[in-house]
Write a protein that holds these residues in place. Structure first.
Motif, PDB file in Angstrom:
ATOM      1  N   ARG A   1       0.835  -1.214   0.000  1.00 18.47           N
ATOM      2  CA  ARG A   1       0.000   0.000   0.000  1.00 18.47           C
ATOM      3  C   ARG A   1       0.866   1.258   0.000  1.00 18.47           C
ATOM      4  O   ARG A   1       0.560   2.232  -0.699  1.00 18.47           O
ATOM      5  N   ILE A   2       1.938   1.244   0.766  1.00 19.11           N
ATOM      6  CA  ILE A   2       2.820   2.415   0.819  1.00 19.11           C
ATOM      7  C   ILE A   2       3.433   2.679  -0.549  1.00 19.11           C
ATOM      8  O   ILE A   2       3.468   3.813  -1.030  1.00 19.11           O
ATOM      9  N   VAL A   3       3.937   1.637  -1.200  1.00 15.59           N
ATOM     10  CA  VAL A   3       4.556   1.818  -2.514  1.00 15.59           C
ATOM     11  C   VAL A   3       3.517   2.325  -3.516  1.00 15.59           C
ATOM     12  O   VAL A   3       3.808   3.210  -4.326  1.00 15.59           O
ATOM     13  N   ALA A   4       2.305   1.778  -3.470  1.00 18.82           N
ATOM     14  CA  ALA A   4       1.260   2.187  -4.408  1.00 18.82           C
ATOM     15  C   ALA A   4       0.845   3.636  -4.192  1.00 18.82           C
ATOM     16  O   ALA A   4       0.591   4.370  -5.156  1.00 18.82           O
ATOM     17  N   GLU A   5       0.787   4.056  -2.929  1.00 15.23           N
ATOM     18  CA  GLU A   5       0.270   5.387  -2.621  1.00 15.23           C
ATOM     19  C   GLU A   5       1.353   6.466  -2.597  1.00 15.23           C
ATOM     20  O   GLU A   5       1.093   7.617  -2.969  1.00 15.23           O
TER      21      GLU A   5
ATOM     22  N   THR B   1      16.202  -3.880   2.727  1.00 15.81           N
ATOM     23  CA  THR B   1      16.493  -4.711   1.566  1.00 15.81           C
ATOM     24  C   THR B   1      15.803  -6.063   1.676  1.00 15.81           C
ATOM     25  O   THR B   1      15.265  -6.577   0.687  1.00 15.81           O
ATOM     26  N   ALA B   2      15.804  -6.660   2.853  1.00 21.37           N
ATOM     27  CA  ALA B   2      15.136  -7.951   3.044  1.00 21.37           C
ATOM     28  C   ALA B   2      13.644  -7.831   2.780  1.00 21.37           C
ATOM     29  O   ALA B   2      13.028  -8.733   2.185  1.00 21.37           O
ATOM     30  N   LEU B   3      13.043  -6.732   3.216  1.00 24.60           N
ATOM     31  CA  LEU B   3      11.628  -6.501   2.937  1.00 24.60           C
ATOM     32  C   LEU B   3      11.390  -6.346   1.445  1.00 24.60           C
ATOM     33  O   LEU B   3      10.468  -6.938   0.877  1.00 24.60           O
ATOM     34  N   LEU B   4      12.230  -5.564   0.780  1.00 30.44           N
ATOM     35  CA  LEU B   4      12.084  -5.366  -0.659  1.00 30.44           C
ATOM     36  C   LEU B   4      12.247  -6.675  -1.422  1.00 30.44           C
ATOM     37  O   LEU B   4      11.529  -6.933  -2.404  1.00 30.44           O
ATOM     38  N   ASP B   5      13.177  -7.509  -0.996  1.00 28.09           N
ATOM     39  CA  ASP B   5      13.374  -8.786  -1.661  1.00 28.09           C
ATOM     40  C   ASP B   5      12.152  -9.687  -1.500  1.00 28.09           C
ATOM     41  O   ASP B   5      11.768 -10.412  -2.426  1.00 28.09           O
ATOM     42  N   ALA B   6      11.547  -9.660  -0.318  1.00 22.06           N
ATOM     43  CA  ALA B   6      10.343 -10.459  -0.097  1.00 22.06           C
ATOM     44  C   ALA B   6       9.192  -9.957  -0.977  1.00 22.06           C
ATOM     45  O   ALA B   6       8.430 -10.749  -1.540  1.00 22.06           O
TER      46      ALA B   6
ATOM     47  N   ALA C   1       1.766  -6.237 -15.584  1.00 17.07           N
ATOM     48  CA  ALA C   1       2.579  -5.059 -15.258  1.00 17.07           C
ATOM     49  C   ALA C   1       1.735  -3.805 -15.164  1.00 17.07           C
ATOM     50  O   ALA C   1       1.941  -2.959 -14.276  1.00 17.07           O
ATOM     51  N   CYS C   2       0.775  -3.651 -16.070  1.00 14.65           N
ATOM     52  CA  CYS C   2      -0.065  -2.454 -16.058  1.00 14.65           C
ATOM     53  C   CYS C   2      -1.060  -2.474 -14.904  1.00 14.65           C
ATOM     54  O   CYS C   2      -1.453  -1.421 -14.401  1.00 14.65           O
ATOM     55  N   ALA C   3      -1.476  -3.659 -14.481  1.00 16.48           N
ATOM     56  CA  ALA C   3      -2.408  -3.762 -13.360  1.00 16.48           C
ATOM     57  C   ALA C   3      -1.713  -3.597 -12.012  1.00 16.48           C
ATOM     58  O   ALA C   3      -2.355  -3.268 -11.014  1.00 16.48           O
ATOM     59  N   HIS C   4      -0.392  -3.813 -11.976  1.00 16.23           N
ATOM     60  CA  HIS C   4       0.341  -3.766 -10.702  1.00 16.23           C
ATOM     61  C   HIS C   4       1.601  -2.914 -10.853  1.00 16.23           C
ATOM     62  O   HIS C   4       2.724  -3.408 -10.670  1.00 16.23           O
ATOM     63  N   PRO C   5       1.463  -1.636 -11.146  1.00 13.51           N
ATOM     64  CA  PRO C   5       2.659  -0.804 -11.339  1.00 13.51           C
ATOM     65  C   PRO C   5       3.520  -0.700 -10.087  1.00 13.51           C
ATOM     66  O   PRO C   5       4.742  -0.554 -10.184  1.00 13.51           O
ATOM     67  N   GLU C   6       2.910  -0.792  -8.901  1.00 14.57           N
ATOM     68  CA  GLU C   6       3.694  -0.730  -7.676  1.00 14.57           C
ATOM     69  C   GLU C   6       4.593  -1.966  -7.560  1.00 14.57           C
ATOM     70  O   GLU C   6       5.712  -1.880  -7.041  1.00 14.57           O
TER      71      GLU C   6
ATOM     72  N   GLN D   1       7.659  -1.497  -9.761  1.00 12.67           N
ATOM     73  CA  GLN D   1       8.678  -0.656  -9.128  1.00 12.67           C
ATOM     74  C   GLN D   1       9.625  -1.479  -8.267  1.00 12.67           C
ATOM     75  O   GLN D   1      10.846  -1.279  -8.276  1.00 12.67           O
ATOM     76  N   VAL D   2       9.051  -2.412  -7.506  1.00 13.35           N
ATOM     77  CA  VAL D   2       9.841  -3.201  -6.570  1.00 13.35           C
ATOM     78  C   VAL D   2      10.615  -4.299  -7.295  1.00 13.35           C
ATOM     79  O   VAL D   2      11.800  -4.524  -7.011  1.00 13.35           O
ATOM     80  N   MET D   3       9.960  -4.967  -8.234  1.00 14.27           N
ATOM     81  CA  MET D   3      10.579  -6.104  -8.915  1.00 14.27           C
ATOM     82  C   MET D   3      11.812  -5.701  -9.712  1.00 14.27           C
ATOM     83  O   MET D   3      12.778  -6.464  -9.790  1.00 14.27           O
ATOM     84  N   PHE D   4      11.792  -4.493 -10.292  1.00 14.51           N
ATOM     85  CA  PHE D   4      12.886  -4.074 -11.170  1.00 14.51           C
ATOM     86  C   PHE D   4      13.610  -2.848 -10.629  1.00 14.51           C
ATOM     87  O   PHE D   4      14.181  -2.079 -11.392  1.00 14.51           O
ATOM     88  N   ARG D   5      13.624  -2.700  -9.335  1.00 14.67           N
ATOM     89  CA  ARG D   5      14.338  -1.577  -8.723  1.00 14.67           C
ATOM     90  C   ARG D   5      15.834  -1.742  -8.936  1.00 14.67           C
ATOM     91  O   ARG D   5      16.347  -2.872  -9.004  1.00 14.67           O
ATOM     92  N   PRO D   6      16.567  -0.648  -9.031  1.00 18.73           N
ATOM     93  CA  PRO D   6      18.040  -0.759  -9.092  1.00 18.73           C
ATOM     94  C   PRO D   6      18.571  -1.390  -7.810  1.00 18.73           C
ATOM     95  O   PRO D   6      18.103  -1.107  -6.717  1.00 18.73           O
ATOM     96  N   ARG D   7      19.531  -2.262  -7.969  1.00 17.71           N
ATOM     97  CA  ARG D   7      20.103  -2.956  -6.813  1.00 17.71           C
ATOM     98  C   ARG D   7      21.557  -2.531  -6.655  1.00 17.71           C
ATOM     99  O   ARG D   7      22.338  -2.627  -7.593  1.00 17.71           O
TER     100      ARG D   7
END
Length: 250
Positions: A30-34, A64-69, A121-126, A129-135
């Protein structure tokens, strides 16, 4: 006094949340989406989930562990969508008992897989963001094995579709991963442009979006077929033959 404190509503909310990990992940999405990925912190997730600031550390030692999950969940959803699309409507067998199963159309398989990627991808843009974030490997390290595995599994559906096309002469021979990369670039680029609001003026309604999405996929497939049908280029005959083992330049 200590017993009364443990049994207070606030304490129950903080330490008897139920499925705390699920609540934290849902709050993070929810935080990432909003608010966007930059707003995601363990403290903010705890606040949104209604638990103590220390509670997330029971499941996620770092941001990072949260983002990976979260990324693992995103890729799992994408994997399911693409896998179902690859299987197609005839996955259960022939249309009627006793009939020969309908042959698989490689071009249709690729369109279904590409369509599933774009629509997810279009239904879940948030999630995108997380799946392809720069690492940042120096500080975050490599992806954990489970995340790397599910990401490769989702990507593998594209390579599988390419192999079907190659077997039917609908795509040029060679490494299927090279063609899968071109397909991935197409669907991911289109979905990203749409999710970022860059295509609104060009594609004003859902019907046109669906037509444009499928046309892009058909054009990709048509290009593959044209290349596959083209005769092989003859070896150069001009001048002396170069050393076969030497790298060639153009």
């Amino acid at each position: 006094m200590p017993a009364a404190k443990r049994d207070s509503p606030a304490a129950k909310r903080n330490y008897h949340h139920g499925d705390l990990r699920r609540a934290l992940l849902d709050s993070a999405w929810r935080i990432v989406a909003e608010k966007g990925l930059a707003a995601l912190t363990l403290r903010e997730v705890a606040r949104a989930a209604g638990v103590s600031h220390a509670a997330p550390y029971h499941h996620f030692s770092t941001r990072t562990a949260l983002l990976d999950a979260l990324a693992e969940e995103g890729f799992a959803g994408l994997d399911r969508a693409m896998g179902e699309a690859k299987a197609g409507p005839a996955a259960g067998g022939p249309a009627e008992v006793g009939q020969t199963p309908r042959p698989v159309d490689g071009a249709d398989v690729m369109v279904r897989i590409g369509r599933a990627y774009v629509d997810f991808a279009c239904a879940h843009p948030e999630q995108l963001q997380v799946m392809f974030r720069p690492r940042h490997h120096e500080s975050e390290g490599p992806p954990p094995p489970a995340l790397a595995e599910i990401g490769a599994q989702a990507y593998g559906h594209l390579a599988d579709g390419v192999r079907v096309c190659q077997a039917q002469g609908l795509a040029p021979a060679g490494d299927p991963n090279e063609l899968a990369l071109s397909a991935w670039s197409l669907v991911h680029g289109f979905a990203s442009l749409w999710s970022q609001g860059q295509l609104g003026a060009l594609i004003p309604n859902p019907e046109q979006f669906a037509r444009q999405r499928d046309q892009l996929l058909r054009n990709l497939q048509a290009g593959w077929q044209t290349t596959a049908a083209a005769p092989a280029a003859p070896a150069a005959q001009m001048g002396s033959a170069p050393n076969a083992g030497a790298p060639q330049t153009i």
